[in-house]
Enzyme design. Structure first.
Site, PDB file in Angstrom:
ATOM      1  N   HIS B 191       0.819  -1.206   0.000  1.00 47.39           N
ATOM      2  CA  HIS B 191       0.000   0.000   0.000  1.00 47.39           C
ATOM      3  C   HIS B 191       0.859   1.265   0.000  1.00 47.39           C
ATOM      4  O   HIS B 191       0.598   2.206  -0.749  1.00 47.39           O
ATOM      5  CB  HIS B 191      -0.925  -0.019   1.219  1.00 47.39           C
ATOM      6  CG  HIS B 191      -1.814   1.170   1.283  1.00 47.39           C
ATOM      7  ND1 HIS B 191      -2.932   1.299   0.497  1.00 47.39           N
ATOM      8  CD2 HIS B 191      -1.713   2.308   1.986  1.00 47.39           C
ATOM      9  CE1 HIS B 191      -3.490   2.455   0.742  1.00 47.39           C
ATOM     10  NE2 HIS B 191      -2.775   3.092   1.640  1.00 47.39           N
ATOM     11  N   GLU B 433      -0.466 -13.177 -22.064  1.00 50.23           N
ATOM     12  CA  GLU B 433       0.723 -13.272 -21.226  1.00 50.23           C
ATOM     13  C   GLU B 433       1.357 -14.659 -21.274  1.00 50.23           C
ATOM     14  O   GLU B 433       2.370 -14.915 -20.644  1.00 50.23           O
ATOM     15  CB  GLU B 433       0.399 -12.879 -19.783  1.00 50.23           C
ATOM     16  CG  GLU B 433      -0.786 -13.623 -19.192  1.00 50.23           C
ATOM     17  CD  GLU B 433      -1.248 -13.035 -17.849  1.00 50.23           C
ATOM     18  OE1 GLU B 433      -0.440 -12.410 -17.161  1.00 50.23           O
ATOM     19  OE2 GLU B 433      -2.429 -13.227 -17.513  1.00 50.23           O
ATOM     20  N   ASP B 457       4.625 -11.325 -17.349  1.00 47.82           N
ATOM     21  CA  ASP B 457       4.531 -12.778 -17.426  1.00 47.82           C
ATOM     22  C   ASP B 457       4.907 -13.291 -18.816  1.00 47.82           C
ATOM     23  O   ASP B 457       5.548 -14.326 -18.944  1.00 47.82           O
ATOM     24  CB  ASP B 457       3.129 -13.258 -17.041  1.00 47.82           C
ATOM     25  CG  ASP B 457       2.996 -13.419 -15.525  1.00 47.82           C
ATOM     26  OD1 ASP B 457       4.045 -13.542 -14.862  1.00 47.82           O
ATOM     27  OD2 ASP B 457       1.867 -13.419 -15.008  1.00 47.82           O
ATOM     28  N   CYS B 504      -0.485  -3.691 -20.590  1.00 43.15           N
ATOM     29  CA  CYS B 504      -0.572  -3.257 -19.192  1.00 43.15           C
ATOM     30  C   CYS B 504       0.629  -3.728 -18.375  1.00 43.15           C
ATOM     31  O   CYS B 504       0.643  -3.613 -17.165  1.00 43.15           O
ATOM     32  CB  CYS B 504      -1.874  -3.732 -18.563  1.00 43.15           C
ATOM     33  SG  CYS B 504      -2.057  -5.508 -18.528  1.00 43.15           S
TER      34      CYS B 504
END
Lengths: 88, 572
Positions: B191, B433, B457, B504
């Protein structure tokens, strides 16, 4: 009720690691277990209390077990001080 | 000097402020009745239970091959102290007899115990005062989660030092005076890292125990790029870093001014710059940085840090909040991507020999239809409140797409039966991916509305390189000609079949790759929001024809060394 005396042989006394192990050990039994050093007696289920006794190498302490499983508890504590403590 | 993981670039020069040490202040509030006593007692029990589970989590992740076993002993002792009947009895006595609130009761009990240890003449035992203080701080931290914490005012140029930053810490943080932060735990995805990035505050996480050597008001230099923290630097070093800081500030100011500039190439092609986000808060920050929506909403956050699966209603609220924050801009929601390195405590995936090649993501979802359909229904319901798209991760063949789409249809039918609205034109896409998906892009394109290339990936699977393995991590290289050919092929096939193709993965935010990807025909880039201005700056200063030439030249090169050297050169 069983009361036994032990002499702390480890030079550094009762450190966090053996104290933690001892508290964990006593939690396995239903008997009330207390530890006494000098004139102070505290319950053995509290790490804060044991460390608070400031047990040093050479000190004599006594441990009292009282309850249904006091015999097994007392034997386990014997083993702890005579055998396991050396490896901690 | 301390080295951690630099997660948000930039230089901060300022004074340390230790966040956790300052929270404990007595309130003097007395309880009015037995009901309050019961409430405060309950709060203590909950905070103790939460604290114990936190320490247990630390113990579970404790690596004794790189850390001392002594550290482990201390953590075990902390568990005992947190469950210590003496401490508990003392706290409860203060609450019930003295009518103190739980905050004050804990502060006083811990203070007395700390004093007791400090007074001991044994050096070892007096050092245990720090352990008692530590568990006290943890209890107080966990007590304050539900309590309302006032917004803390900081001195100008404050660098926050904390074990970790929770959402509640950062929500109440005044970010005008806070110029950086460093945390003891955490990774790129924690976070604290995400917040720092989205707010453009330099930050270093995962510094480890060394961070404890920093004291309040210590002068610090923090480099959020390299992950280095210099404690009480000399004047020379400060001056050196001041120059670096000014350069960085000037650059970011210039880039941020691009917020409302459309991402058009010099020859007028519109490029979509989107943000990878984790929740509604991120969406808001991303739009502030000029994002045109989100190309990846990770839904894992919603499933983590809890002890049971989120309900359909909880999920619906979460996706709805994101859709609303996006204000009509598109958001691609990726369905659950757990397994691999992402585990859930309440969903036991047995240890596997090769978790990245194992039971994860869509494979779990197709196997556990109950979990999948709940998520799909929640996303569909939220689609009535904005422009959502659904994306399936880890697709390796066409059957998986068909199976996932069939379950999506079932979810739609269930909603129609109970008359719940959803967007009937909602687009469905997949992550590319896995190499088999990339190579069969021509076939898969017929089944979906869009592709999103996940380069992290794809690179790992194509090159057979485990990114986490130190010995071979240099082989992990998205500029490997093999990886680049796969990417180019996916983009080409997407265009041929008239479906949208986005990216992405990390490559989308790498300024070296921007021209090359533009040249391949990529028109949608999704990345950490903070990277958007820099990428936009490249786009508005270049034309598509030049980018195509870059692509053609790169395709003739036979090594990633040559490729990266060339890309580096044209970028400067």
């Amino acid at each position: 009720m069983i009361t036994k005396n032990y002499i702390i042989t480890a030079a550094e006394g009762m450190h966090a690691r053996p104290a933690t192990a001892l508290v964990k050990l006593t939690k396995r039994f239903t008997s009330a277990i207390s530890i006494k050093k000098g004139d102070r007696t505290v319950k053995l289920n509290s790490l804060l209390n044991i460390l608070g006794l400031a047990i040093k190498g050479g000190d004599t302490i006594s441990i009292t077990t009282d309850g249904e499983d006091e015999v097994t508890a007392s034997v386990a504590i014997d083993t702890f001080f005579q055998e396991e403590l050396k490896h901690l | 000097m301390i080295t951690g993981i630099g997660v948000s670039p930039g230089i901060s020069i300022g004074k340390a402020y230790l966040l956790h040490k300052q929270q404990a202040t007595l309130t003097g509030i007395l309880l009015l009745n037995d009901r309050d006593v019961a409430i405060e007692t309950e709060k203590f029990n909950n905070a103790a239970a939460l604290s114990i589970s936190e320490v247990e989590t630390i113990i579970a992740g404790y690596d004794t091959t790189t850390n001392s076993t002594e550290g482990l002993d201390i953590l075990e002792a902390h568990i005992e102290l947190l469950s210590d009947p003496q401490i508990k009895d003392d706290v409860i006595e203060k609450i019930s007899k003295e009518r103190k609130n739980v905050n004050d009761a804990v502060i006083e009990v811990i203070r007395d115990a700390v004093q007791l240890f400090k007074n001991m003449d044994d050096e070892y035992l007096s050092a245990r005062a720090a352990d008692v203080q530590d568990i006290g701080d943890r209890l107080l931290k966990n007590l304050s989660i539900t309590a309302k914490t006032p917004t803390q005012q900081y001195e100008p140029d404050t660098i926050i030092i904390a074990e970790d930053l929770t959402p509640s810490d950062t929500i109440s943080m005044d970010i005008i005076h806070v110029i950086g932060f460093a945390t003891l735990v955490g990774s790129r995805t924690s976070h604290a890292a995400i917040i720092a990035k989205s707010r453009c505050i330099p930050a270093v996480v995962g510094c480890g125990e060394q961070l404890n050597s920093i004291k309040n008001n210590d002068m610090l230099i923090l480099d959020g790029q390299t992950g280095q923290i210099i404690i009480t630097p000399d004047q020379n070093t400060i001056e050196q870093y001041q120059i670096k800081r000014e350069t960085w500030l000037a650059q970011t100011a210039q880039l941020r001014s691009l917020k409302d500039t459309p991402a058009l190439t010099t020859d007028g092609t519109i490029i979509n710059l989107l943000a990878n986000i984790g929740d509604a808060g991120d969406m808001e920050q991303a739009i502030d940085l000029g994002a045109e929506g989100s190309g990846l909403l990770r839904t894992e956050l919603l499933f983590m840090g809890r002890d049971a699966l989120p309900t359909e209603q909880e999920q619906f609220e979460f996706y709805k909040a994101v859709a609303q924050k996006a204000k009509g801009k598109p958001v691609i929601v990726r369905t659950l991507d757990i397994g691999g390195d992402k585990q859930l405590p309440y969903f036991n995936i047995p240890a596997e020999q090769n978790p990245f090649l194992g039971y994860r993501a869509i494979r779990i979802c197709l196997d556990r239809k109950d979990i999948f359909i709940t998520q799909l229904k929640a996303i569909l319901r939220a689609s009535a409140f904005g422009k959502l798209k659904i994306m399936f991760p880890m697709i390796s063949n066409i059957q998986e797409i068909r199976a996932a789409k069939a379950i999506l249809e079932e979810a739609k039918e269930e909603l129609i039966k109970v008359n719940l609205p959803f967007d009937k034109t909602l687009l469905v896409g997949i992550m590319i991916e896995i190499p088999s998906a990339a190579i069969t892009a021509d076939l898969l394109a017929k089944e979906v509305d869009f592709f999103s290339i996940g380069t992290n990936d794809l690179c790992q699977y194509t090159l057979a390189v485990d990114r986490m393995n130190e010995k071979i991590k240099d082989l992990y290289d998205p500029y490997n000609p093999g990886v680049l050919r796969l990417i180019a092929y996916v983009i080409e096939q997407g265009h041929k079949h008239h479906i949208e193709v986005g990216m992405c993965g990390e490559l989308a935010s790498d300024p070296k790759a921007t021209l090359l990807l533009l040249g391949m025909g990529l028109t949608e880039f999704s990345m950490s929001a903070i990277a958007i201005p820099q990428i936009k700056n490249i786009i508005i200063n270049n034309g598509l024809s030049a980018a195509k030439q870059v692509h053609q030249r790169v395709m003739k090169m036979d090594s990633s060394t040559a490729i990266t050297a060339y890309l580096q050169e044209i970028n400067t």
